[in-house]
Write a protein that holds these residues in place. Structure first.
Motif, short mmCIF file in Angstrom:
data_model
loop_
_atom_site.label_atom_id
_atom_site.label_comp_id
_atom_site.label_asym_id
_atom_site.label_seq_id
_atom_site.Cartn_x
_atom_site.Cartn_y
_atom_site.Cartn_z
N ASP A 152 0.83 -1.21 0.00
CA ASP A 152 0.00 0.00 0.00
C ASP A 152 0.86 1.26 0.00
OD1 ASP A 152 -2.32 -1.47 -0.05
OD2 ASP A 152 -2.70 -1.30 2.10
N ASP A 153 1.93 1.26 0.80
CA ASP A 153 2.85 2.40 0.83
C ASP A 153 3.42 2.65 -0.57
OD1 ASP A 153 2.42 2.52 3.56
OD2 ASP A 153 4.27 1.46 4.05
N PHE A 154 3.83 1.58 -1.23
CA PHE A 154 4.41 1.68 -2.57
C PHE A 154 3.39 2.20 -3.58
CE2 PHE A 154 5.43 -0.13 -6.73
CZ PHE A 154 6.74 0.30 -6.90
N GLU A 155 2.20 1.64 -3.55
CA GLU A 155 1.16 2.01 -4.51
C GLU A 155 0.64 3.43 -4.28
OE1 GLU A 155 0.56 0.42 -7.19
OE2 GLU A 155 1.54 -1.46 -6.71
N ASP A 156 0.57 3.85 -3.02
CA ASP A 156 0.04 5.19 -2.71
C ASP A 156 0.90 6.30 -3.29
OD1 ASP A 156 -2.08 4.10 -1.37
OD2 ASP A 156 -1.29 4.47 0.63
N ILE A 157 2.18 6.03 -3.47
CA ILE A 157 3.10 7.05 -3.99
C ILE A 157 2.92 7.24 -5.49
CG2 ILE A 157 5.55 7.63 -4.31
CD1 ILE A 157 4.46 7.85 -1.42
N GLY A 158 2.52 6.19 -6.19
CA GLY A 158 2.35 6.29 -7.64
C GLY A 158 3.69 6.24 -8.36
N HIS A 159 4.44 5.18 -8.16
CA HIS A 159 5.76 5.04 -8.77
C HIS A 159 5.67 4.96 -10.30
CE1 HIS A 159 6.91 4.00 -4.64
NE2 HIS A 159 8.12 4.37 -5.01
N SER A 160 6.69 5.46 -10.94
CA SER A 160 6.75 5.48 -12.40
C SER A 160 6.99 4.08 -12.96
CB SER A 160 7.90 6.39 -12.85
OG SER A 160 9.14 5.83 -12.45
N THR A 161 6.79 3.96 -14.26
CA THR A 161 7.05 2.69 -14.95
C THR A 161 8.51 2.30 -14.83
OG1 THR A 161 5.31 3.29 -16.51
CG2 THR A 161 6.76 1.49 -17.15
N SER A 162 9.41 3.28 -14.92
CA SER A 162 10.84 2.97 -14.81
C SER A 162 11.20 2.51 -13.39
CB SER A 162 11.71 4.17 -15.22
OG SER A 162 11.43 5.29 -14.40
N ALA A 163 10.54 3.09 -12.39
CA ALA A 163 10.79 2.65 -11.01
C ALA A 163 10.33 1.21 -10.83
CB ALA A 163 10.06 3.56 -10.03
N ARG A 164 9.19 0.88 -11.42
CA ARG A 164 8.67 -0.48 -11.32
C ARG A 164 9.59 -1.46 -12.07
NH1 ARG A 164 3.43 -0.62 -9.33
NH2 ARG A 164 2.50 1.44 -9.07
N ALA A 165 10.17 -1.02 -13.18
CA ALA A 165 11.08 -1.88 -13.94
C ALA A 165 12.36 -2.16 -13.15
CB ALA A 165 11.40 -1.24 -15.27
N MET A 166 12.81 -1.19 -12.37
CA MET A 166 14.02 -1.36 -11.57
C MET A 166 13.87 -2.41 -10.47
SD MET A 166 15.20 2.57 -10.84
CE MET A 166 16.35 2.08 -9.58
N MET A 167 12.65 -2.65 -10.06
CA MET A 167 12.41 -3.54 -8.92
C MET A 167 12.94 -4.95 -9.14
SD MET A 167 8.59 -2.31 -7.88
CE MET A 167 8.37 -3.53 -6.61
N ASP A 168 12.92 -5.42 -10.37
CA ASP A 168 13.31 -6.80 -10.63
C ASP A 168 14.74 -7.10 -10.19
OD1 ASP A 168 12.53 -9.37 -11.59
OD2 ASP A 168 13.94 -9.07 -13.25
N GLU A 169 15.64 -6.12 -10.33
CA GLU A 169 17.03 -6.38 -9.95
C GLU A 169 17.21 -6.51 -8.43
OE1 GLU A 169 20.01 -2.91 -9.98
OE2 GLU A 169 18.43 -2.23 -11.35
N TYR A 170 16.24 -6.03 -7.66
CA TYR A 170 16.33 -6.11 -6.20
C TYR A 170 15.52 -7.27 -5.61
CZ TYR A 170 18.33 -1.48 -6.77
OH TYR A 170 19.13 -0.43 -7.17
#
Length: 135
Positions: free
Chosen positions: A58-76
């Motif tokens: 919910d914290d993550f979704e409430d901020i409205g992260h960009s597509t590029s931020a979501r793409a970066m997640m896979d490496e972590y």
């Protein structure tokens, strides 16, 4: 998920990683080791550190992260969370408040006035009578 990313963690295991030197998050059922990203996070490391030890979706979704931020997640991503270890959400129940009953309040005021008005009239009559006698 690639090698090592099919590991399943419990909430307790993830909660052990909540410091600036070792920080894991749970977002959308996946576990992320964001330790190396703390310094680069645009919102600062405190935002990520405050989201440890719980499901931070919910914290993550409430901020409205960009597509590029979501793409970066896979490496972590380092694995998945055992969802049975995350406490179920409960609906918010507001605290019980005393019920304000307009009718009872009005009734009280009417009774008070029924007592005070005649008393005021009587007091005025006695006061006038005393005044007249003294003059």
């Amino acid at each position: 998920m690639g090698a090592g990313k099919n590991k399943v963690f419990t909430l307790s295991q993830v909660s052990e990683h909540s410091s600036p030197k070792d920080c894991w998050l749970i977002i959308s059922g996946k576990v992320y080791d964001v330790t190396k990203f703390l310094e680069d996070h645009p919102g600062g490391d405190d935002v990520l550190l405050s989201a440890t030890g719980k499901d931070a979706t919910d914290d993550f979704e409430d901020i409205g992260h960009s597509t590029s931020a979501r793409a970066m997640m896979d490496e972590y991503c380092i694995g998945e969370i055992d969802s049975s270890t995350i406490p179920a959400r409960r609906a918010y129940t507001p605290p019980k408040q005393p019920h304000y009953n307009q009718d009872k309040t009005s009734e009280f005021i009417v009774r008070l006035l029924q007592f005070l008005v005649p008393l005021a009239i009587l007091g005025s009559a006695v006061g006038i009578r005393i005044y007249i006698k003294s003059t």
